[in-house]
Design an enzyme around this catalytic site. Structure first.
Site, PDB file in Angstrom:
ATOM      1  N   ASP A 135      23.612 -40.511   9.508  1.00 46.77           N
ATOM      2  CA  ASP A 135      22.999 -40.593   8.185  1.00 46.77           C
ATOM      3  C   ASP A 135      21.959 -41.707   8.085  1.00 46.77           C
ATOM      4  O   ASP A 135      22.010 -42.684   8.839  1.00 46.77           O
ATOM      5  CB  ASP A 135      24.060 -40.879   7.118  1.00 46.77           C
ATOM      6  N   ASP A 136      21.066 -41.548   7.123  1.00 57.16           N
ATOM      7  CA  ASP A 136      20.179 -42.608   6.617  1.00 57.16           C
ATOM      8  C   ASP A 136      18.932 -42.879   7.433  1.00 57.16           C
ATOM      9  O   ASP A 136      18.110 -43.695   7.042  1.00 57.16           O
ATOM     10  CB  ASP A 136      20.928 -43.939   6.436  1.00 57.16           C
ATOM     11  N   HIS A 186      19.464 -35.599   3.213  1.00 58.11           N
ATOM     12  CA  HIS A 186      20.324 -36.678   2.691  1.00 58.11           C
ATOM     13  C   HIS A 186      19.670 -37.323   1.466  1.00 58.11           C
ATOM     14  O   HIS A 186      19.845 -38.509   1.203  1.00 58.11           O
ATOM     15  CB  HIS A 186      20.584 -37.715   3.782  1.00 58.11           C
ATOM     16  N   HIS A 190      18.239 -41.936  -1.570  1.00 59.35           N
ATOM     17  CA  HIS A 190      19.642 -42.359  -1.470  1.00 59.35           C
ATOM     18  C   HIS A 190      20.270 -42.745  -2.807  1.00 59.35           C
ATOM     19  O   HIS A 190      21.175 -43.573  -2.869  1.00 59.35           O
ATOM     20  CB  HIS A 190      19.806 -43.509  -0.471  1.00 59.35           C
ATOM     21  N   HIS A 277      25.843 -43.875  11.318  1.00 62.41           N
ATOM     22  CA  HIS A 277      24.548 -44.183  10.695  1.00 62.41           C
ATOM     23  C   HIS A 277      23.591 -44.689  11.773  1.00 62.41           C
ATOM     24  O   HIS A 277      23.867 -45.708  12.411  1.00 62.41           O
ATOM     25  CB  HIS A 277      24.714 -45.232   9.601  1.00 62.41           C
TER      26      HIS A 277
END
Length: 334
Positions: A135-136, A186, A190, A277
């Site tokens: 993620d991210d 995603h 955020h 991540h």
């Protein structure tokens, strides 16, 4: 005179108690004010209040401040994990001790050695498999290192990227796709979707989808909701399957390679979806070990789509998915 002295003493004691009480209240009030000031007007937490953040990670608004390209440090502030994300992640074993030894690989039904997995092909449903997810990102350095490790081990993974970073690191997005990995949505910035109204949820998802389609020629099929937070509005507005996880490595919290490796390998089982991540050096270093060890144990490392395709499960828009074991598959086929 005695009575005057006694009354004076009583008054003095009351004054001391009152001052002490109000001082304590003032300190508490300051703490609450600091927490309130750390919000951006939408309820999203900024870094000043990150000790109260969900376990998904410690930032919400400004990921570039935490993962400032190549300036990311592993000795950054570790945040107290007071809240598990998603509410449904009861499968995650949060009691694994970092000192535990890695499980004996012989205990895992490993099948018969390694097998290459075509970028758009099927995994072998008769062999154990897991889906690594990151993620991210993308991160220009750490994401590239993870992709290279996957390539060396005939493995694939799914990268749930932020639109704000994807438009900044287009070449890294192309590197991910070129090597047979999957790209997921995603959100753009955020923000925690469950705190937003429907038009805002749709904007966060659509903006990223449009960016990724412009870069890769294909809109992402999957969405990972930020913080693992899902409600009816998110389910309705996502327009895609919602991918959660069954193994949380807590890499964002420990920033420790060995802890990430031990937590993953001591917890993993067939059909797991593993959360990591790709914006941390420690995660990139740990991922290299995890990828190699899982392949040595006979696991196929596949994308989310390959995992469910191999188990003959059709992913549905607005539905949450945490894992895909053979047991799960046997009870969820159409």
């Amino acid at each position: 005179m005695k009575k005057i002295i006694q009354i004076s003493l009583v008054l003095l004691i009351l004054m001391i108690i009152t001052v002490g009480y109000t001082s304590g209240y003032g300190a508490g009030e300051k703490s609450v004010s600091a927490y309130a000031a750390a919000q951006d007007g939408t309820g999203t937490l900024k870094e000043a209040a990150m000790e109260n953040a969900p376990a998904d990670r410690q930032y919400a608004v400004e990921p570039d401040k935490i993962a400032n390209d190549n300036k990311t440090t592993d000795d950054s502030k570790i945040i107290d994990d007071k809240k598990l994300t998603g509410g449904n992640n009861s499968k995650v074993n949060n009691n694994v001790k970092d000192s535990d030894k890695i499980k004996d690989s012989n205990k895992i039904k490993a099948g018969s050695g390694r097998k290459d997995i075509p970028a758009s092909g099927m995994a072998d449903p008769g062999k154990p498999m897991v889906a690594l997810t990151f993620d991210d990102g993308p991160h220009p350095k750490y994401t590239a290192e993870i992709v290279e490790a996957l390539k060396k081990n005939d493995a694939r993974a799914t990268f749930f990227v932020l639109g704000s970073r994807a438009e900044k690191y287009k070449s890294t997005i192309n590197t991910i796709v070129k090597n047979g990995n999957e790209i997921g949505n995603h959100t753009y910035s955020h923000r925690e979707l469950t705190r937003l109204k429907k038009p805002e949820i749709q904007s966060e998802i659509k903006k990223t989808s449009d960016i990724l389609e412009a870069i890769t020629g294909k809109a992402p099929f999957l969405t990972r909701p930020t913080y693992g937070s899902v409600n009816e509005n998110v389910k309705t507005c996502a327009g895609s399957p919602l991918i959660l996880w069954s193994v949380d490595t807590l890499d964002w919290k420990s920033r420790d390679k060995e802890k990430i490796v031990h937590r993953t390998l001591n917890t993993v089982k067939d059909g797991d979806i593993i959360l990591m991540h790709d914006i941390y050096k420690s995660t990139a270093d740990a991922a290299k070990v995890v990828i190699s060890e899982l392949r040595a144990r006979g696991y196929q490392l596949v994308t989310i789509s390959q995992l469910y395709q191999a188990r003959d499960i059709s992913l549905e828009n607005g539905k949450e998915y945490f894992e895909c074991s053979t047991y799960y598959a046997g009870n969820n086929k159409k």
